[in-house]
Design an enzyme around this catalytic site. Structure first.
Site, short mmCIF file in Angstrom:
data_model
loop_
_atom_site.label_atom_id
_atom_site.label_comp_id
_atom_site.label_asym_id
_atom_site.label_seq_id
_atom_site.Cartn_x
_atom_site.Cartn_y
_atom_site.Cartn_z
N HIS A 63 -54.86 17.56 12.79
CA HIS A 63 -54.29 16.57 13.71
C HIS A 63 -54.44 17.06 15.14
O HIS A 63 -54.78 18.23 15.39
CB HIS A 63 -52.84 16.27 13.37
CG HIS A 63 -51.90 17.42 13.55
ND1 HIS A 63 -51.93 18.55 12.76
CD2 HIS A 63 -50.87 17.62 14.44
CE1 HIS A 63 -50.97 19.38 13.14
NE2 HIS A 63 -50.33 18.86 14.17
N HIS A 65 -52.60 17.98 17.73
CA HIS A 65 -51.63 18.76 18.48
C HIS A 65 -52.31 20.07 18.88
O HIS A 65 -53.07 20.65 18.10
CB HIS A 65 -50.36 19.02 17.66
CG HIS A 65 -49.41 17.86 17.68
ND1 HIS A 65 -48.38 17.72 16.77
CD2 HIS A 65 -49.32 16.79 18.52
CE1 HIS A 65 -47.69 16.61 17.05
NE2 HIS A 65 -48.25 16.04 18.09
N ASP A 67 -51.71 23.18 19.15
CA ASP A 67 -51.69 24.42 18.39
C ASP A 67 -52.59 24.37 17.16
O ASP A 67 -52.70 25.36 16.42
CB ASP A 67 -50.25 24.79 17.99
CG ASP A 67 -49.53 23.69 17.23
OD1 ASP A 67 -49.71 22.51 17.58
OD2 ASP A 67 -48.75 24.01 16.31
N HIS A 68 -53.25 23.24 16.95
CA HIS A 68 -54.19 23.10 15.83
C HIS A 68 -55.63 22.85 16.28
O HIS A 68 -56.53 22.86 15.44
CB HIS A 68 -53.74 21.97 14.90
CG HIS A 68 -52.43 22.25 14.24
ND1 HIS A 68 -52.33 22.71 12.94
CD2 HIS A 68 -51.16 22.18 14.70
CE1 HIS A 68 -51.05 22.90 12.63
NE2 HIS A 68 -50.32 22.58 13.69
N HIS A 143 -46.46 13.06 9.94
CA HIS A 143 -46.15 13.79 11.17
C HIS A 143 -46.01 12.79 12.32
O HIS A 143 -46.10 11.58 12.13
CB HIS A 143 -47.24 14.83 11.42
CG HIS A 143 -46.85 15.91 12.38
ND1 HIS A 143 -45.60 16.51 12.38
CD2 HIS A 143 -47.54 16.51 13.38
CE1 HIS A 143 -45.54 17.42 13.33
NE2 HIS A 143 -46.72 17.45 13.96
N ASP A 213 -48.87 20.18 9.35
CA ASP A 213 -47.56 19.71 9.81
C ASP A 213 -47.17 18.40 9.13
O ASP A 213 -47.91 17.41 9.17
CB ASP A 213 -47.59 19.50 11.32
CG ASP A 213 -47.90 20.77 12.08
OD1 ASP A 213 -48.34 21.75 11.44
OD2 ASP A 213 -47.70 20.79 13.30
N HIS A 271 -46.77 28.31 9.69
CA HIS A 271 -46.40 27.47 10.83
C HIS A 271 -44.94 27.75 11.22
O HIS A 271 -44.12 26.85 11.39
CB HIS A 271 -46.60 25.98 10.51
CG HIS A 271 -46.69 25.12 11.72
ND1 HIS A 271 -45.60 24.44 12.23
CD2 HIS A 271 -47.71 24.82 12.55
CE1 HIS A 271 -45.96 23.76 13.30
NE2 HIS A 271 -47.25 23.98 13.52
#
Length: 305
Positions: A63, A65, A67-68, A143, A213, A271
């Protein structure tokens, strides 16, 4: 049995810490190396893991975001500077395509290799990658933005030939694939040797599910039934269940509940929220529900068995 292993490059959540890197993993299966998510710092972690950059053939993004996926464009640029020529395939939510194109045009002009984007529909459980030995299927998650996990699954294998029997009956090389595919053997004297006497059962097909997530989603268990190993985000301790629901994340106990419902063999927890000094309570909460649970940590390698 050929290697099938997962190397943890990062298992932290959105807030950077000195303890954990952002989400990223390597999945090595039957000689192929895939990356799942690519948070900031991933290429440094590749160095630490002593993985040759050219071995990564595809990146699967769960996805959009940061941090990914913040580490992706930097890694693509580095691949170019190292002289990569093999194509790199990116599987990600369709919203990423214009963003990636903009970044490539800005920072990565003149690459000597092709970056090919494959849009995935995060709402479907659908095969998005397939070759002769495995499939990768999307796993819809819940999410704050479109998000999916990925299921890596070996295809069924052929049985093993019994070398003693092959030699005894002097079966030529040209006929051995036929026997692997179920044929009997007829000797020059006309005797029929049944296939089950010439073979032993194939190694069982193995599978690994990466569930990024997501808010607690019991229906997920049906899609990952009986996988050998499951990674499920476990951002929070059970005591912070309300916070987990607010931010569309899961607690360790909820991750363990999914593992138990799906009858998986091994559960990986990751995570982790930066609010915790250590993750021992996360592990304890998970093991109350599912004993065979393990904490991820950078550079840990887990075998899919």
């Amino acid at each position: 049995m050929q290697p099938f292993k997962v190397t943890i490059l990062g298992c932290g959540s959105a807030l950077p810490t000195l303890k954990h890197y952002s989400s990223s993993q390597l999945v090595e299966i039957r000689g192929k190396v895939f990356m799942v998510d690519c948070g900031e710092g991933t290429q440094l972690q590749l160095r630490k893991a002593h993985v040759h950059f050219n071995k990564v053939s595809a990146v699967f993004i769960s996805h959009l975001h940061g941090d990914h996926c913040f580490g992706l464009i930097g890694m693509i640029s580095t691949f170019g500077m190292l002289g990569r020529t093999a194509p790199l395939h990116i599987y990600a939510p369709q919203e990423m395509e214009p963003l990636l194109k903009l970044q490539l045009d800005m920072f990565c002009q003149g690459l000597d290799y092709q970056v090919t984007f494959h849009a995935v529909d995060t709402a479907l459980d659908k095969i998005v990658y397939e070759d002769k030995s495995l499939t990768v299927t999307t796993l819809p998650l819940n999410h704050r933005v479109p998000c999916c996990g990925y299921l890596f699954k070996e295809k069924e294998k052929l049985p093993h030939l019994r070398r003693d029997m092959i030699d005894y009956y002097e079966i030529p090389i040209s006929q051995r694939d036929n026997i692997k595919n179920g044929a009997d053997w007829t000797t020059p004297d006309g005797d029929v040797i049944a296939n089950h006497l010439l073979t032993t059962p194939a190694d069982p097909a193995r599978s690994y599910a990466y569930c990024s997530d997501t808010k607690y989603k019991p229906a997920l268990a049906r899609l990952i039934e009986n996988v050998n190993m499951l990674y499920h985000e476990s951002t929070y301790c059970d005591a912070d269940e309300k916070r987990a629901a607010l931010y569309f994340h899961s607690t360790a106990g909820q991750a363990a509940s999914i593992a138990a419902k799906a009858h998986v063999q091994k559960l990986l927890l990751g995570h982790f929220s930066a609010r915790y000094d250590n993750e021992q309570q996360i592990l304890a909460d998970a093991q109350k529900v599912f004993k065979n649970a393990f904490l991820c940590n950078e550079m840990c390698v887990f075998e899919v068995e």
